[in-house]
Design a protein around this motif. Structure first.
Motif, PDB file in Angstrom:
ATOM      1  N   GLY A 291       0.715  -1.251  -0.103  1.00 37.72           N
ATOM      2  CA  GLY A 291       0.025   0.098  -0.049  1.00 37.72           C
ATOM      3  C   GLY A 291       0.828   1.216   0.001  1.00 37.72           C
ATOM      4  N   VAL A 292       1.895   1.466   0.904  1.00 36.73           N
ATOM      5  CA  VAL A 292       2.919   2.534   0.746  1.00 36.73           C
ATOM      6  C   VAL A 292       3.389   2.727  -0.399  1.00 36.73           C
ATOM      7  N   LEU A 293       3.987   1.565  -1.232  1.00 36.21           N
ATOM      8  CA  LEU A 293       4.546   1.717  -2.649  1.00 36.21           C
ATOM      9  C   LEU A 293       3.722   2.142  -3.584  1.00 36.21           C
ATOM     10  N   ALA A 294       2.279   1.540  -3.466  1.00 36.42           N
ATOM     11  CA  ALA A 294       1.440   1.990  -4.702  1.00 36.42           C
ATOM     12  C   ALA A 294       1.160   3.395  -4.259  1.00 36.42           C
ATOM     13  N   GLY A 295       0.671   3.601  -3.146  1.00 34.63           N
ATOM     14  CA  GLY A 295       0.334   5.249  -2.593  1.00 34.63           C
ATOM     15  C   GLY A 295       1.505   6.195  -3.162  1.00 34.63           C
ATOM     16  N   VAL A 296       2.396   5.785  -2.978  1.00 35.39           N
ATOM     17  CA  VAL A 296       3.399   6.946  -3.172  1.00 35.39           C
ATOM     18  C   VAL A 296       3.921   6.883  -4.506  1.00 35.39           C
ATOM     19  N   ALA A 297       3.845   5.957  -5.182  1.00 34.70           N
ATOM     20  CA  ALA A 297       4.014   5.944  -6.706  1.00 34.70           C
ATOM     21  C   ALA A 297       3.010   6.564  -7.428  1.00 34.70           C
ATOM     22  N   LEU A 298       1.822   6.334  -7.250  1.00 35.59           N
ATOM     23  CA  LEU A 298       0.594   6.868  -7.879  1.00 35.59           C
ATOM     24  C   LEU A 298       0.208   8.518  -7.408  1.00 35.59           C
TER      25      LEU A 298
ATOM     26  N   SER B 181       7.250   4.264 -15.166  1.00 33.48           N
ATOM     27  CA  SER B 181       7.850   3.287 -14.212  1.00 33.48           C
ATOM     28  C   SER B 181       6.818   3.003 -13.078  1.00 33.48           C
ATOM     29  N   LEU B 182       6.541   4.186 -12.233  1.00 36.32           N
ATOM     30  CA  LEU B 182       5.727   4.324 -11.107  1.00 36.32           C
ATOM     31  C   LEU B 182       4.430   3.589 -11.217  1.00 36.32           C
ATOM     32  N   THR B 183       3.702   3.978 -12.256  1.00 35.06           N
ATOM     33  CA  THR B 183       2.429   3.997 -12.477  1.00 35.06           C
ATOM     34  C   THR B 183       2.455   2.168 -12.678  1.00 35.06           C
ATOM     35  N   ALA B 184       3.253   1.465 -13.796  1.00 34.02           N
ATOM     36  CA  ALA B 184       3.203   0.339 -13.941  1.00 34.02           C
ATOM     37  C   ALA B 184       3.326  -0.743 -13.038  1.00 34.02           C
ATOM     38  N   GLY B 185       4.305  -0.347 -11.991  1.00 31.84           N
ATOM     39  CA  GLY B 185       4.399  -1.209 -10.724  1.00 31.84           C
ATOM     40  C   GLY B 185       3.027  -1.239  -9.948  1.00 31.84           C
ATOM     41  N   ALA B 186       2.670   0.000  -9.771  1.00 32.00           N
ATOM     42  CA  ALA B 186       1.353   0.046  -8.900  1.00 32.00           C
ATOM     43  C   ALA B 186       0.104  -0.562  -9.334  1.00 32.00           C
ATOM     44  N   VAL B 187      -0.291  -0.389 -10.652  1.00 30.79           N
ATOM     45  CA  VAL B 187      -1.383  -0.892 -11.242  1.00 30.79           C
ATOM     46  C   VAL B 187      -1.436  -2.311 -11.440  1.00 30.79           C
ATOM     47  N   ALA B 188      -0.306  -2.855 -11.794  1.00 34.24           N
ATOM     48  CA  ALA B 188      -0.042  -4.285 -12.134  1.00 34.24           C
ATOM     49  C   ALA B 188      -0.199  -5.034 -10.788  1.00 34.24           C
ATOM     50  N   ALA B 189       0.202  -4.636  -9.469  1.00 33.48           N
ATOM     51  CA  ALA B 189       0.046  -5.142  -8.248  1.00 33.48           C
ATOM     52  C   ALA B 189      -1.364  -4.937  -7.517  1.00 33.48           C
ATOM     53  N   CYS B 190      -1.925  -3.695  -7.813  1.00 31.04           N
ATOM     54  CA  CYS B 190      -2.904  -3.680  -7.151  1.00 31.04           C
ATOM     55  C   CYS B 190      -4.207  -3.215  -7.868  1.00 31.04           C
ATOM     56  N   GLY B 191      -4.152  -3.343  -9.105  1.00 32.17           N
ATOM     57  CA  GLY B 191      -5.359  -2.908  -9.939  1.00 32.17           C
ATOM     58  C   GLY B 191      -5.533  -1.663 -10.357  1.00 32.17           C
TER      59      GLY B 191
ATOM     60  N   PRO C  90      -2.026   9.352 -13.998  1.00 32.48           N
ATOM     61  CA  PRO C  90      -1.095   8.432 -14.670  1.00 32.48           C
ATOM     62  C   PRO C  90      -1.902   7.545 -15.543  1.00 32.48           C
ATOM     63  N   GLY C  91      -2.841   7.052 -15.689  1.00 34.01           N
ATOM     64  CA  GLY C  91      -3.528   6.460 -16.595  1.00 34.01           C
ATOM     65  C   GLY C  91      -3.557   6.938 -18.038  1.00 34.01           C
ATOM     66  N   LEU C  92      -3.222   8.288 -18.177  1.00 35.32           N
ATOM     67  CA  LEU C  92      -3.566   9.053 -19.399  1.00 35.32           C
ATOM     68  C   LEU C  92      -2.374   8.449 -20.386  1.00 35.32           C
ATOM     69  N   LEU C  93      -1.230   7.818 -19.967  1.00 39.44           N
ATOM     70  CA  LEU C  93      -0.259   7.434 -20.920  1.00 39.44           C
ATOM     71  C   LEU C  93      -0.630   5.935 -21.176  1.00 39.44           C
ATOM     72  N   GLY C  94      -1.722   5.529 -21.081  1.00 40.77           N
ATOM     73  CA  GLY C  94      -2.279   4.132 -21.410  1.00 40.77           C
ATOM     74  C   GLY C  94      -1.551   3.162 -20.487  1.00 40.77           C
TER      75      GLY C  94
ATOM     76  N   VAL D 242       7.466  -5.309  -7.595  1.00 42.24           N
ATOM     77  CA  VAL D 242       7.270  -4.115  -8.104  1.00 42.24           C
ATOM     78  C   VAL D 242       8.241  -3.032  -7.223  1.00 42.24           C
ATOM     79  N   ALA D 243       8.766  -3.218  -6.424  1.00 43.32           N
ATOM     80  CA  ALA D 243       9.706  -2.412  -5.688  1.00 43.32           C
ATOM     81  C   ALA D 243      10.900  -1.704  -6.677  1.00 43.32           C
ATOM     82  N   PRO D 244      11.349  -2.679  -7.508  1.00 47.26           N
ATOM     83  CA  PRO D 244      12.386  -1.984  -8.236  1.00 47.26           C
ATOM     84  C   PRO D 244      11.960  -0.901  -9.235  1.00 47.26           C
ATOM     85  N   PHE D 245      10.529  -1.147  -9.872  1.00 46.86           N
ATOM     86  CA  PHE D 245      10.104  -0.109 -10.685  1.00 46.86           C
ATOM     87  C   PHE D 245       9.729   1.230  -9.905  1.00 46.86           C
ATOM     88  N   VAL D 246       9.297   0.987  -9.024  1.00 51.77           N
ATOM     89  CA  VAL D 246       8.781   2.300  -7.816  1.00 51.77           C
ATOM     90  C   VAL D 246      10.181   3.001  -7.552  1.00 51.77           C
TER      91      VAL D 246
END
Length: 731
Positions: free
Chosen positions: A63-70, A246-256, A88-92, A198-202
């Motif tokens: 949750g911390v990783l995804a929140g910081v990233a998004l 990089s930030l959004t890819a890790g977050a959405v792949a793991a958490c939706g 962040p989803g605007l880049l597809g 996802v930590a390396p991407f974040v």
């Protein structure tokens, strides 16, 4: 100022520590703080130790990783595009992750969280690279992918991927079951593996984001100023968008799909830090993590022993904060009115000889890099009696071409299908003779008319919305119409189950459209009531609409997880938009609405043209801003509500039809009639493809509108870059 910002930053850090502690202690079973501390440092293998270390620590870290990233990705995205609607989803990225995971399930039978996350990351990265490549090609390398071009390219690619994903999930039950839970967004059931994946991407995204802060501050002053300060605009764009990816890819792949964090948190952080991205980015990261953890804890507590999807709780928490923040700001309309009145009074008090002459530019201004240079042809005046009007040749020619295309599409609709009919048989059926009267007049003709009229209504509604808000990414979604209609209809279908929403016959024909109209009007009324403060300001309307639409959309996603797979399939078909089974009872309401509202919209076109130049200019021209915006938005709301009730919220038409019309007609702003006709052609063509290409199966028309409209918009962006390059070569 720096000390105050540092204190706020430390306060946010303390709030994150408290939120993490609550996430470790609270849930289906509450664990005392002493036991949490003991489990972290001196685990003994007891039940509380297992709950804390095996379940809640990985969930909290993720949750911390995804929140910081998004949060940081959203701040970067809004800074680079200079658009409050950007997320962040605007880049597809979000739709790229969804498509890759669904494709893995359907085509390769992939199962398991670990494999799905790697697929999601790969799809997100590929989609982002495609968007940036299109934006770069359309904008030119020297411009560094201009904000508007990049935003439109992202919207087009996202819509195309959404169409492909929808087609796959509607054809595969397992993919739909997985996708509906991923779409709602959740931290539940994640072990330590996803966090490590996802930590390396974040981490990489954080490094790039912090390196991008100073360059983004320079870009906020304008690209020319940034270049004069020694900044490489192209390099700044590349680094920033790489960080977002990089930030959004890790977050959405793991958490939706938790896009609401990246949409709302930057506005909250900007209110605390100001526009300096050196402080804005850390603020946004900490706020995103706090908001996501608090929402996750609330979701666990309100539905114990089960839990509520974190995406729904995020919307219910974040939207009120965003709306309250926007309403506290002084209305821009009032400020503009005061400045305009002051300027007029000062000008009147000066003697004529003391008034400064109007400036005359000696050098022709350069065209904007994100939009093709517009050269308006000389308008021709026509007069009949006491009425006169101006007609510009190119928009008029485009309108006639659209009418010709509609006639050809109508003929194709009537002749193609399970039973192919020659033109002579079609004409006899339309005249009341022949054995094909039932097929032509009762089945095919009302369907094609419904599609064309609904497309025209969406196209006109989108053109008005984009003009009033002065935002090319605006659509009736931000007015609360489609999202309000969606939540009411999905609730009806899921609650009653079976058949079409659990009703049949006249009840089915009346129940779903009534729920759609009621939900759309209630949603629009909520947006306007919350946005109204001594007038209706366009910027405030957009932000309030974001909040309200996010609540409705996330509640819809949660409802899709509450029903069984069959109910979810029916609901998703309606949400995507479908013309299957449409009869004359669907044609009449849209035809009446267009007959009444199109003349009203054309009558307000002069007011709309004044609003496009800004509030001060419109006030100087005598426009009453509050009344003008309210009248125009009422027209847009009614058009979108009636169209949604007849065919569902058909994806992408209201967004792309005005932009296609603008580029084809080569006008400074989306022309109203051409936008309506473009929407009609796009919807009719999409329905013909959906009905015939995949026969005997049939896809919802909303899937095909995005699949057809997105590539064409990309083509127009690309072709516009060629014209600009040729112009630069000649000059």
């Amino acid at each position: 100022m720096a000390s105050r910002r540092l204190r706020v930053l430390l306060t946010l850090g303390a709030a994150l520590v408290v939120a993490a502690g609550l996430s470790l202690a609270l849930g289906a079973k509450a664990v005392p703080p002493g036991d949490v501390w003991h489990a972290l440092w001196w685990p003994g293998g007891g039940e509380n130790d297992l709950i804390v270390r095996s379940l809640r620590v990985p969930r909290t870290v993720l949750g911390v990783l995804a929140g910081v990233a998004l949060g940081i990705a959203g701040a970067l995205m809004q800074g680079h595009t200079r658009n409050p609607l950007a997320d962040p989803g605007l880049l597809g990225v979000t739709q790229g992750a969804a498509f890759a995971m669904v494709l893995g399930i359907v085509a390769f039978g992939v199962s398991g969280t670990r494999a799905s996350i790697w697929l999601g990351v790969g799809g997100a990265l590929a989609a982002s690279v495609a968007v940036f490549a299109i934006g770069l090609a359309a904008g030119g390398r020297r411009g560094g992918s201009p904000p508007l071009t990049l935003a439109l390219a992202g919207a087009a690619v996202s819509a195309l991927l959404y169409a492909l994903t929808s087609a796959l999930v509607l054809l595969d039950e397992q993919a739909m079951d997985t996708f509906r839970f991923w779409q709602a967004g959740s931290l539940a059931g994640r072990g330590a593996g996803p966090a490590w994946q996802v930590a390396p991407f974040v981490a990489a995204g954080l490094v790039l984001a912090l390196a991008n802060a100073r360059g983004l501050n320079a870009l906020a002053l304008g690209e020319d100023v940034a270049r004069s300060l020694g900044r490489n605009v192209w390099a700044v764009r590349v680094v920033g968008l790489a960080a977002v990816t990089s930030l959004t890819a890790g977050a959405v792949a793991a958490c939706g799909a938790l896009a609401f964090v990246g949409l709302v948190v930057p506005h909250l952080a900007r209110a605390l830090s100001g526009p300096d991205h050196r402080w804005l980015l850390p603020y946004a990261g900490l706020l995103g993590a706090v908001l996501l953890l608090v929402a996750d804890v609330i979701g666990r507590l309100v539905a114990r022993p089960g839990e509520l999807a974190v995406g729904v709780v995020l919307a219910l928490l974040g939207a009120p904060f965003l709306i309250a923040l926007v309403r506290r700001a002084a209305p821009a309309t009032a400020r503009s009115a005061g400045r305009a009145r002051a300027l007029r009074v000062r000008a009147l008090l000066r003697p004529p000889e003391a008034r400064p002459p109007l400036p005359r530019p000696s050098v022709r201004p350069r065209p904007r890099a994100d939009r093709p240079e517009i050269r308006l042809p000389e308008a021709r005046a026509y007069r009949i009696g006491g009425a006169s009007w101006l007609v510009r040749p190119r928009p008029a020619a485009v309108a006639l071409a659209c009418l010709a295309a509609l006639a050809a599409l109508t003929a194709a609709h009537l002749g193609l299908g399970d039973v192919r009919l020659p033109l002579g048989e079609i004409l006899r059926a339309l005249g009341g003779d022949g054995g094909a009267h039932f097929v032509v007049v009762d089945l095919r003709l009302p369907r094609v008319l419904t599609g064309a009229l609904v497309g025209a209504a969406f196209g006109l509604s989108g053109a008005i919305t984009q003009a009033v808000s002065r935002n090319p990414l605006a659509s009736p979604d931000i007015l609360g119409v489609t999202s309000g209609a969606g939540v009411c209809v999905v609730a009806l279908i899921v609650a009653t189950g079976s058949a079409y929403g659990g009703v049949s016959g006249a009840v089915a024909d009346v129940g779903v459209p009534t729920a759609a109209v009621a939900g759309g009007l209630v949603g629009a009324a909520a947006v306007h009531a919350l946005a109204w403060r001594r007038g209706l300001d366009g910027y405030r309307l957009v932000l309030v609409g974001i909040g309200v639409a996010a609540v409705f959309t996330n509640v819809t996603h949660w409802l899709l997880t509450a029903g069984d797979v069959n109910d979810t399939a029916r609901a998703m078909v309606w949400i995507t938009g479908s013309l299957h089974g449409r009869g004359w009872e669907h044609v009449v309401p849209v035809a009446v609405a267009l007959a009444v509202l199109v003349p009203v919209a054309l009558g307000l076109s002069r007011t709309l043209a004044a609003l496009r130049f800004g509030d001060e200019t419109a006030l100087a021209l005598g426009v009453r801003l509050g009344r003008a915006r309210a009248a125009l938005l009422l027209v847009a709301v009614l058009l979108a509500a009636v169209a949604t009730a007849s065919a569902g919220p058909i994806a992408f038409v209201a967004l792309t039809a005005p932009q296609i019309a603008l580029r084809v007609a080569r006008t400074p702003h989306p022309p109203l009639l051409v936008s309506a006709l473009t929407g009609a052609v796009l919807t009719a063509a999409a329905d013909l493809v959906a009905r015939t290409v995949f026969a005997p199966a049939e896809l919802p028309v909303g899937v095909v509108t995005a699949a057809l409209g997105a590539p064409y918009l990309i083509h127009l962006l690309w072709r516009g870059s060629g014209r600009r390059a040729a112009a630069r070569t000649l000059t």
